[in-house]
Design an enzyme around this catalytic site. Structure first.
Site, PDB file in Angstrom:
ATOM      1  CG  ASP A 231      49.275  -7.062   0.938  1.00  0.00           C
ATOM      2  OD1 ASP A 231      49.166  -7.707  -0.125  1.00  0.00           O
ATOM      3  OD2 ASP A 231      48.755  -7.426   2.003  1.00  0.00           O
ATOM      4  CG  HIS A 280      46.842 -19.886   7.414  1.00  0.00           C
ATOM      5  ND1 HIS A 280      45.698 -19.884   8.166  1.00  0.00           N
ATOM      6  CD2 HIS A 280      46.862 -18.685   6.769  1.00  0.00           C
ATOM      7  CE1 HIS A 280      45.043 -18.750   7.986  1.00  0.00           C
ATOM      8  NE2 HIS A 280      45.732 -18.008   7.152  1.00  0.00           N
TER       9      HIS A 280
END
Length: 387
Positions: A231, A280
């Site tokens: 990340d 998404h």
């Protein structure tokens, strides 16, 4: 009553109501629902719920008005409208009190966090979608959204959060709360959506793994797995802090790596590349770039696991479940110009990223809002896909 029974009762009630509505009753309910939401938002804004004692105690409206510094008459009207949703109650002698439902939004920190985020951040975005559509029309730009309209910014959602620590803190708290408390999106559903034991000793890359909740859960449940959390630098620092508190037999199998998923994937030939609730957030063009970065690193036996919503066909199942998923689809539009996707849309997205990428299985565990899509590279493009 367990969740399955509760969901069934709510679904049946919804179906009956749809059958008996006429235009007048429909509009009456529509207006009432809007007023109910704004009344609950008002109660949250002025911290009314925290000024009401826990059951079975009650308190005079005037005392709450004084504590919260709000007009008495407005408090009475707002609270009584909120009561029509099942939130709060009024005693026979005209005092205000919590009921079983409203008390949980004080005693349960996760429910309180989610309520505050919904009324302060999620629902206001709905009013911005009309203006965003008028202003930008057909656009997939991540900074031409309802979020931009409401917050008056030209920055994308995540870039804007960097400039607003207050919003970012609330958003991060909400996401963590949903991961551990909301049965439909609980991270533990991932354990049952894929045969992790069958991998044996394997490497799993948790892309966009944030502070490491998913990787820690997998490493704890499956001792033969080695995890890599990837990340951006800030969440990676949070992951490091969490790992430092873990037993050595778990943290020794978790590697932490700062990584931007729009750049080439540094871990080659891993057994599993995991994207949990990542795609998404992104329009198709960006989602394709993310997937292509992974495909370039995949080996012939590598798997891509995507844990995200798979929208049902309209009217194909429970109305209330479909509505719960579609409201999240709209939130993706309002925040990112992204979307939740149906099966065919997932298939098309993977094919655009790389025609060799074929879906092997789609699994939605019982009680989960999220499905796990398993895909692998197929060097025989003429071979039929899983579905």
């Amino acid at each position: 009553m367990d969740k399955a029974d509760r969901d069934a009762v709510i679904e049946h009630a919804t179906q009956v109501k749809r059958l008996v509505h006429d235009p007048h009753s429909f509009l009456t309910e529509l207006v009432a629902q809007q007023q109910q939401y704004h009344c609950i938002a008002w109660l949250c804004h002025f911290n009314i719920l925290s000024n009401i004692p826990q059951p079975p105690e009650s308190i005079a409206y005037s005392d709450v008005a004084t504590k919260a510094q709000v007009p008495l008459s407005k408090l009475q009207s707002v609270a009584r409208m909120a009561m029509t949703t099942g939130l709060l109650s009024e005693t026979k002698d005209g005092k205000l009190s919590h009921n079983t439902l409203s008390a949980q939004f004080i005693t349960n920190v996760h429910m309180k966090t989610q309520l505050l985020h919904i009324v302060n951040q999620t629902v206001p975005l709905m009013t911005g979608l009309i203006q965003a559509t008028w202003k930008w029309g057909e656009t997939s730009a991540t900074n031409e959204t309802a979020y931009n309209i409401i917050h008056g910014t030209e920055l994308s959602f995540f870039e804007h959060l960097k400039t607003r620590p207050d919003l970012n803190e609330g958003f991060q708290a909400y996401m963590k709360s949903r991961a551990v408390s909301h049965t439909g999106s609980n991270v533990e559903h991932l354990l049952n959506a894929f045969d992790w034991k069958a991998l044996g000793q394997a490497q799993v890359v948790d892309i966009g793994g944030s502070s490491g909740s998913t990787s820690i859960m997998l490493a704890t449940a499956f001792p033969l797995l080695n995890l890599v959390i990837e990340d951006l630098p800030e969440p990676i620092e949070n992951a490091k802090a969490r790992l430092s508190e873990l037993p050595s037999d778990i943290k020794s199998r978790i590697e932490i790596m700062a990584y931007d998923f729009f750049t080439p994937q540094p871990v080659k030939n891993a057994d599993v590349y995991l994207l949990r609730t990542i795609l998404h957030d992104w329009p198709d063009a960006d989602a394709i770039k993310i997937i292509q970065g992974i495909v370039a690193a995949m080996g012939p036996s590598s798997r891509l696991l995507i844990m995200d919503m798979v929208l049902p066909k309209p009217g194909s199942g429970s109305v209330t479940f479909e509505a719960a998923l579609r409201q999240k689809d709209l939130t993706m539009i309002q925040c990112f110009n992204a979307q939740e996707r149906e099966v065919e849309e997932w298939k098309a997205l993977l094919t655009k990223a790389d025609p060799r990428l074929k879906i092997q299985a789609i699994e939605r565990p019982a009680g989960s809002e999220l499905s796990v899509i398993e895909a692998m590279l197929d060097e025989s493009p003429e071979q039929a896909a899983w579905f």
